[in-house]
Design an enzyme around this catalytic site. Structure first.
Site, short mmCIF file in Angstrom:
data_model
loop_
_atom_site.label_atom_id
_atom_site.label_comp_id
_atom_site.label_asym_id
_atom_site.label_seq_id
_atom_site.Cartn_x
_atom_site.Cartn_y
_atom_site.Cartn_z
N GLY A 56 0.82 -1.22 0.00
CA GLY A 56 0.00 0.00 0.00
C GLY A 56 0.85 1.27 0.00
N ASP A 60 1.00 -4.96 11.20
CA ASP A 60 0.78 -6.22 10.50
C ASP A 60 -0.40 -6.96 11.10
OD1 ASP A 60 3.06 -7.73 8.62
OD2 ASP A 60 1.42 -8.98 9.41
N ALA A 88 -7.11 -6.53 3.09
CA ALA A 88 -5.67 -6.85 3.01
C ALA A 88 -5.50 -8.28 2.50
CB ALA A 88 -5.03 -6.71 4.38
N TYR A 104 -4.94 -18.90 -5.01
CA TYR A 104 -5.52 -17.62 -4.60
C TYR A 104 -7.02 -17.78 -4.32
CZ TYR A 104 -7.59 -13.04 -5.10
OH TYR A 104 -8.35 -11.92 -4.90
N PHE A 107 -15.02 -9.27 -9.43
CA PHE A 107 -14.49 -9.65 -10.73
C PHE A 107 -13.29 -8.73 -11.01
CE2 PHE A 107 -17.16 -13.16 -12.28
CZ PHE A 107 -17.90 -13.33 -11.12
N ASN A 108 -13.06 -8.25 -12.19
CA ASN A 108 -11.79 -7.53 -12.44
C ASN A 108 -11.94 -6.04 -12.19
OD1 ASN A 108 -11.47 -10.20 -13.70
ND2 ASN A 108 -9.49 -9.35 -14.27
N ILE A 145 0.21 -10.76 -24.59
CA ILE A 145 -1.12 -11.39 -24.46
C ILE A 145 -0.89 -12.82 -23.98
CG2 ILE A 145 -3.17 -12.16 -25.71
CD1 ILE A 145 -2.65 -9.84 -27.69
N ASP A 163 -5.20 -19.21 -15.04
CA ASP A 163 -6.16 -18.29 -15.68
C ASP A 163 -7.36 -19.04 -16.24
OD1 ASP A 163 -5.04 -15.80 -15.35
OD2 ASP A 163 -4.08 -15.73 -17.32
N1 UFG Z 1 -3.12 -10.52 -19.14
C1 UFG Z 1 -2.38 -10.48 -20.30
N2 UFG Z 1 -1.23 -9.76 -20.29
C2 UFG Z 1 -0.79 -9.08 -19.22
C3 UFG Z 1 -1.55 -9.13 -18.03
C4 UFG Z 1 -2.72 -9.87 -18.02
O1 UFG Z 1 -2.73 -11.08 -21.31
O2 UFG Z 1 0.27 -8.47 -19.28
C5 UFG Z 1 -4.38 -11.27 -19.14
C6 UFG Z 1 -4.45 -12.35 -18.09
O3 UFG Z 1 -3.82 -13.54 -18.53
C7 UFG Z 1 -5.95 -12.48 -17.89
C8 UFG Z 1 -6.46 -11.05 -18.13
O4 UFG Z 1 -5.43 -10.38 -18.85
O5 UFG Z 1 -6.47 -13.32 -18.87
C9 UFG Z 1 -6.73 -10.31 -16.86
O6 UFG Z 1 -5.59 -10.46 -16.02
P1 UFG Z 1 -5.39 -9.62 -14.69
O7 UFG Z 1 -4.06 -10.01 -14.12
O8 UFG Z 1 -5.61 -8.17 -14.95
O9 UFG Z 1 -6.57 -10.10 -13.77
P2 UFG Z 1 -6.98 -11.58 -13.28
O10 UFG Z 1 -8.19 -11.95 -14.08
O11 UFG Z 1 -5.86 -12.53 -13.29
O12 UFG Z 1 -7.28 -11.36 -11.76
C10 UFG Z 1 -8.05 -10.31 -11.25
C11 UFG Z 1 -7.58 -9.99 -9.85
C12 UFG Z 1 -7.85 -11.12 -8.94
C13 UFG Z 1 -9.29 -11.55 -9.05
C14 UFG Z 1 -9.66 -11.83 -10.46
C15 UFG Z 1 -11.10 -12.17 -10.57
O13 UFG Z 1 -6.19 -9.72 -9.84
O14 UFG Z 1 -7.58 -10.72 -7.63
O15 UFG Z 1 -9.39 -10.68 -11.24
O16 UFG Z 1 -11.46 -12.31 -11.90
F1 UFG Z 1 -9.49 -12.69 -8.36
#
Ligand code: UFG
Length: 328
Positions: A36, A50, A73, A140, A168-169, A206, A283
């Site tokens: 943070g 902590d 956290a 996770y 979600f994201n 990607i 993923d």
């Molecule tokens: N991705 C790429 N290139 C990159 C980064 C990510 O292709 O440089 C892809 C990932 O493989 C994934 C998508 O973009 O397919 C989204 O990735 P993120 O890392 O942005 O997000 P995540 O879906 O892995 O995870 C996020 C949060 C989690 C949460 C999840 C729920 O980080 O805490 O969304 O969907 F649990």
């Protein structure tokens, strides 16, 4: 209410503090500043400590007459959790229990818990509903689901009232430009894509273009961080003793990695080179929420549903803070 926000100096925590404070709640941020930023906390007091020290935590809850804990956290990278599972179970699950025990010691009976879409694993159907199968495919998601199970046990045994929000994201930034996303290292798609027009990186990778999706790249449901934060305010009001309520938070619309990159090109007006790379472990191909329950039961109404608005607010933030808070 007097609210303790764990992870209050983090990306989501700082936006939750902003929304709760604006609605008259008295907030205290609790953060070890491992990930943070003190600058993100605004006017709320920041306790730099902590969560592993349950006694100290209980003392803070008593001293500040805390009515409600918002527990944000934790570690959040699905990919990292596959190669370092212990880090996730220790920090998310075991510390989750330390927090619940500290709440019991301090007689704090209300909790909003940050859970995740990762609890579903590879969903059986889209959009995902809260009572769909829970089968995480990365540690996770498992580490968070363990806490959801603990919440039910504590609700039954001790009357804890809880809302678990399955995010979600999360993306975007406060529209007033005061706070935004600053992870180190950054792993999330939208900020990484925006680093290209910022000149911080040359291209975006990607992770997998051979998924069973229309353009072969992973599909996610992106939600604006301010809409997400507002749901915490509504969740706090919906808590009932002895119950655990669970809500998805997303916009119900999926965007592929390629679509996100295209949106970033449009919003920034810059070319953004992108290159296929191997899949990232852990993923799921497709995650899209049904947030109907949050809308009907919490009265949640997202204000920033358009992906272009989410990206625009992120872009505004990153342009004024190209290296985050500290090097702004
Ligand atoms: N991705 C790429 N290139 C990159 C980064 C990510 O292709 O440089 C892809 C990932 O493989 C994934 C998508 O973009 O397919 C989204 O990735 P993120 O890392 O942005 O997000 P995540 O879906 O892995 O995870 C996020 C949060 C989690 C949460 C999840 C729920 O980080 O805490 O969304 O969907 F649990």
């Amino acid at each position: 209410m007097n609210v303790l926000v764990t992870g209050g100096a983090g990306y989501i925590g700082s936006h939750v503090l902003k929304v709760l404070t604006a609605h008259g709640h008295s907030c205290v941020a609790y953060d070890n500043l491992g990930n943070g930023h003190a600058e993100a906390v605004g006017k709320a007091p920041l306790i730099r400590a902590d969560l592993a020290d349950g006694d100290a935590l209980a003392t803070v809850m008593r001293d500040h007459k805390i009515d409600l804990v918002v527990h944000l956290a934790g570690f959040i990278e699905a990919g990292e959790s596959v190669v370092a599972p212990g880090k996730y179970f220790r920090n998310n699950t075991i510390i989750g229990m330390t927090l619940l025990e500290a709440m019991r010691t301090a007689a704090v009976q209300r909790l909003v818990f940050s859970s995740t879409a990762a609890v579903y694993g590879e969903p059986e159907r889209i959009p995902i509903r809260e009572d769909d199968r829970l089968d995480p495919i990365n540690p996770y998601g498992s580490s968070k689901l363990c806490v959801e199970f603990m919440l039910r046990a504590y609700a039954r045994a001790y009357g804890l009232g809880c809302v678990a929000l399955r995010y979600f994201n999360v993306a975007g930034a406060a529209p007033d430009g005061e706070i935004g996303e600053d992870h180190n290292p950054e792993t999330h798609l939208i900020p990484l894509v925006l680093q290209v027009p910022l000149g911080v990186r040359e291209k975006v990778m990607i992770f997998g273009d051979d998924y069973d999706t229309p353009d072969g790249t992973c599909i996610r449901d992106y939600i604006h961080v301010m809409d997400l934060a507002d749901a915490h305010r509504l969740a706090a009001e919906a808590i009932e003793p002895g119950t655990v309520k669970v809500f998805n938070l997303g916009n119900g619309e999926g965007f592929s990695v390629r679509q996100i990159i295209a949106t970033c090109r449009t919003v920034t007006g810059r070319p953004i080179p992108a290159e296929p790379a191997p899949r990232r472990p852990g993923d799921p191909p497709r995650l899209v929420a049904s947030a109907e329950k949050a809308m009907t039961q919490l009265g949640w109404r997202p204000n920033y549903c358009r992906i272009s608005t989410i990206v625009q607010h992120a872009w505004n933030w990153h342009q004024t803070h190209p290296h985050g808070y500290t090097k702004a």
